[in-house]
Write an enzyme that holds these catalytic residues in place. Structure first.
Site, PDB file in Angstrom:
ATOM      1  N   ASN A  46      37.934  34.769  35.054  1.00 56.23           N
ATOM      2  CA  ASN A  46      38.603  33.905  36.026  1.00 56.23           C
ATOM      3  C   ASN A  46      38.978  34.764  37.232  1.00 56.23           C
ATOM      4  O   ASN A  46      38.989  35.996  37.162  1.00 56.23           O
ATOM      5  CB  ASN A  46      39.829  33.230  35.414  1.00 56.23           C
ATOM      6  CG  ASN A  46      40.856  34.224  34.901  1.00 56.23           C
ATOM      7  OD1 ASN A  46      40.527  35.191  34.227  1.00 56.23           O
ATOM      8  ND2 ASN A  46      42.117  33.984  35.201  1.00 56.23           N
ATOM      9  N   HIS A  47      39.273  34.118  38.359  1.00 57.68           N
ATOM     10  CA  HIS A  47      39.430  34.862  39.621  1.00 57.68           C
ATOM     11  C   HIS A  47      40.795  34.544  40.234  1.00 57.68           C
ATOM     12  O   HIS A  47      40.999  33.467  40.785  1.00 57.68           O
ATOM     13  CB  HIS A  47      38.311  34.456  40.586  1.00 57.68           C
ATOM     14  CG  HIS A  47      37.908  35.531  41.545  1.00 57.68           C
ATOM     15  ND1 HIS A  47      38.532  36.749  41.630  1.00 57.68           N
ATOM     16  CD2 HIS A  47      36.923  35.559  42.493  1.00 57.68           C
ATOM     17  CE1 HIS A  47      37.951  37.491  42.559  1.00 57.68           C
ATOM     18  NE2 HIS A  47      36.978  36.784  43.096  1.00 57.68           N
ATOM     19  N   VAL A  48      41.735  35.508  40.169  1.00 62.41           N
ATOM     20  CA  VAL A  48      43.100  35.234  40.624  1.00 62.41           C
ATOM     21  C   VAL A  48      43.550  36.103  41.799  1.00 62.41           C
ATOM     22  O   VAL A  48      44.562  35.794  42.441  1.00 62.41           O
ATOM     23  CB  VAL A  48      44.118  35.379  39.465  1.00 62.41           C
ATOM     24  CG1 VAL A  48      43.869  34.322  38.410  1.00 62.41           C
ATOM     25  CG2 VAL A  48      44.067  36.770  38.849  1.00 62.41           C
TER      26      VAL A  48
END
Length: 725
Positions: A46-48
């Site tokens: 995931n990309h935070v």
């Protein structure tokens, strides 16, 4: 020359920079044993934040290559000199082929399926390119969950979450999976299905990475205060006219817990009889801190039901408030209960808190003393309003409630900038989990109001307090729409979530036409803490209750006489520990919990509720859905109609259908004629209409079918205010 010198110096200091970064972010890595590059592999995190790839580069083996946006590659060209990478333009369709060739060559590849850093705090949409790569390469897809970096200064959540330079970070590697190909489905459909599978597996892994084997919700409150700031206002009490910051909530809870510890004297459970107010929140967290289980009483259920509930939960003490008892008309219950149970009034608790107890509370706050964790210590008891003669106690563990909160956070994007209206009563699992615990433990302010039936007040509160998230039943939302000005909800309202009863089509349409808002309908039970499925802004389908939440497994059990669908059975981290049965004690929940609802699930995973398993009339040997009868009757009555269809015994055909309604002057013959003209079968036509000015409702806003059924059986031989064929 300068560039060469800079790169040379960076190479010299890189061995020191990596460990320093890992230590600064206190990075915890789990599941590294999942890495196995003997087969083609694509890693899908995931990309935070902008730091995601940096920390992954410090952890992953050198042979792993990174997919980098061309714009990012230009900005950080100096950093990319030290890792294998491919720069791609996400707007160029040929970029996917470049990634595919890299994977097929055997190079492990890190791809961020969302394609961009989150701007909401939740997962963004997953692009179809990753589904194409998964199918064409037949590589193993390995999910990676990154938690913590959303709080960093290099995330895109400024103003939505508290940001610091070095938040604690966890990186968890999941189990690799493969997306199989099929010769019988078109490539386009397969790509969409593959993309959906990848999204689902990423969400499930993200949920798993956030779960804990044992926990106390009070300890989660301490963590939330640290993440979102102790000075953040987290709770506003409208009636009491005061607010709680995390600091004030914790300080008050520590102090009150010390006093309750003296009063409860090692009791395992205590009944709580309080409205939606800050005092209720403080009481619950105080009991959580002590490891005492609150048995939350439904004050709308009546005196005898509450007395039975106290007996079922084996409590010795009832915690309540004099002001609430007087205002809610509960004096008769208190008089009956006081001879059996000890009544503790919060007014007396407040008066009896000494200077010494306040000092102890401050010391505990400074030390961040943790709450009790242990078997049987971290639970909540809620009571169902089922068909049993005595209420059943549903035991939800703190982990059940925490799991349901995390499941919601995975599928719906909300953050600390959101404001929730907490009007659903806390004795209902919807009000406790979604309306209270979710916002408080997620950094969102909750505005507490004690009565969801104040239909003119609620819209004004939404407008005045800039509410962004509103929970309600179909009945409540219908009333809120009827009394609201069209501009009341336009200012701030972002999500409206319906549950507890079927959302009526006219309610959905009214909200869409009058306010331009799409209601997100969900489904659940008290036993599942409560949400099982939910429509979301990203995945919604009209007429359904959405998709099953991450972490929940399901199967359908055949129901006699039902061709399509079946009884829904589920298991997952949000499913209850078990029941407390009056006179029996604890009964453990089986591996698969039976929801008691007949549902259909389409090929996209959307659930349609057909009826309760018990909500059928058997007429001449044929099953008739009572909810379907209600829908057909309502379609022939005025828009504000409420009706309840029940079955009563009948000698000739076994059962007949009686419909209670709130429309004076409604004629059975006209209704049957209207249904006939619309082409509905005779078997779905009720045999009788019975008028009630107000249908009995439960505290949750749902129609009280148990009371109506009892009334119908009593009046069956002498119908009043009705017409019969």
């Amino acid at each position: 020359m300068i560039k060469w010198l800079f790169v040379t110096l960076l190479k010299l200091f890189l061995p020191l920079l990596g460990p320093a970064l890992m230590a600064s972010f206190r990075v915890r890595v789990k599941g590294m044993e999942q890495l196995d590059f003997t087969e083609k592999t694509v890693l899908i995190p995931n990309h935070v934040s902008l730091l995601d790839a940096v920390l992954l580069a410090l952890i992953l083996p050198k042979e792993v290559a990174f997919v980098v946006n061309t714009k990012i590659a230009k900005r950080f060209a100096w950093l990319l000199l030290f890792r294998a990478h491919i720069a791609v333009d996400p707007l160029n369709p040929y970029s996917v082929r470049t990634m595919l060739r890299t994977v097929q060559s055997g190079t492990p590849l890190v791809v961020f399926p969302e394609g961009r850093i989150t701007t909401t705090g939740g997962m963004m949409k997953v692009y179809g390119g990753i589904g194409y790569i998964a199918l064409r390469s037949q590589a193993l897809m390995l999910p990676i969950a990154i938690n913590g970096l959303e709080h960093s200064k290099l995330s895109y959540l400024r103003g939505k979450l508290k940001q610091i330079w070095f938040p604690a970070v966890s990186i968890t590697f999941g189990e690799a999976f493969q997306v199989p190909m099929s010769e019988h489905i078109s490539r386009r459909v397969q790509k969409d299905q593959a993309t959906d599978t990848i999204r689902s597996r990423m969400q499930n892994h993200l949920l798993e990475s956030r779960m804990k084997p044992e926990l106390n919700l009070f300890n989660e409150l301490i963590i939330a205060a640290k993440q979102h700031g102790s000075s953040a206002i987290i709770c506003e009490d409208i009636v009491g006219n005061y607010s709680l910051s995390y600091r004030k909530l914790l300080l008050t809870t520590y102090t009150m817990a010390e006093r309750l510890k003296e009063l409860l004297k090692e009791q395992n459970r205590a009944a709580v009889l309080l409205p939606n107010a800050a005092a209720n929140v403080i009481t619950l967290f105080s009991l959580f801190r002590l490891g005492v289980t609150p048995a939350i009483l439904n004050y709308s259920a009546g005196k005898q039901a509450m007395l039975d509930a106290c007996e079922t939960a084996s409590v010795k003490t009832i915690v309540t408030s004099r002001a609430f008892v007087a205002k809610a008309g509960l004096t008769d219950f208190i008089q009956s209960a006081s001879g059996v149970f000890t009544i503790v009034y919060l007014e007396d608790v407040k008066q009896s808190i000494t200077f010494k107890l306040k000092c102890v509370g401050i010391v505990h706050y400074v030390r961040k003393a943790r709450g009790v964790v242990g078997s049987g210590k971290n639970e909540v008891v809620l009571f169902t309003s089922g068909s049993e003669s005595k209420p059943k106690g549903v035991i939800l563990t703190h982990r059940n409630i925490f799991a349901n909160i995390q499941q919601a956070k995975v599928v719906i994007a909300f953050n600390a900038s959101d404001i929730v209206l907490g009007a659903m009563p806390m004795f209902h699992s919807f009000g406790l989990t979604a309306g209270t615990m979710l916002p408080i433990l997620s950094g969102m302010k909750v505005v507490l109001y004690p009565n969801p039936l104040h239909y003119k007040v609620i819209p004004e509160l939404v407008y005045d307090r800039n509410i962004t998230i509103l929970f309600g039943t179909s009945t409540f939302l219908s009333a809120y729409a009827r009394t609201a000005h069209p501009y009341d909800y336009a200012q701030s309202l972002k999500y409206v979530v319906a549950g507890a009863e079927k959302l009526k089509e006219e309610v959905r349409q009214t909200w869409s036409d009058k306010f331009g808002i799409r209601i997100l309908e969900g489904y659940g039970t008290t036993e599942t803490a409560p949400v099982i499925s939910l429509n979301t802004p990203m995945y919604a389908k009209k007429g359904t209750v959405g998709r099953i939440l991450p972490g929940i497994h399901y199967r359908l059990e055949p129901v006699d006489g039902i061709e399509l669908g079946g009884n829904l059975l589920v298991k997952g981290p949000n499913v209850m520990k078990g029941y407390l049965i009056h006179g029996q004690g604890f009964v453990s929940c089986p591996e698969w919990y039976s929801c008691g609802d007949v549902v259909q699930i389409d090929d996209q995973g959307f659930i349609s509720i057909q009826a309760r398993v018990q909500s059928f009339a058997k007429i001449g040997g044929e099953k008739v859905s009572l909810p379907m009868v209600e829908e057909l009757v309502i379609a022939s009555l005025p828009p504000h109609a409420i009706c309840a269809a029940i079955s009563v015994p009948e000698v000739r055909k076994g059962e007949r259908i009686v419909v209670y309604h709130n429309i004076p002057g409604a004629q059975i013959q006209q209704l049957r004629e209207s249904m006939k003209q619309q082409g509905h079968p005779t078997i779905y036509m009720p045999s009788e209409l019975r008028y009630l000015e107000k249908l009995p409702l439960l505290g949750s806003g749902k129609v009280d079918y148990v009371t109506i059924k009892r009334t119908a059986l009593q009046d069956d031989h002498e119908p009043k205010g009705s017409e019969m064929i």
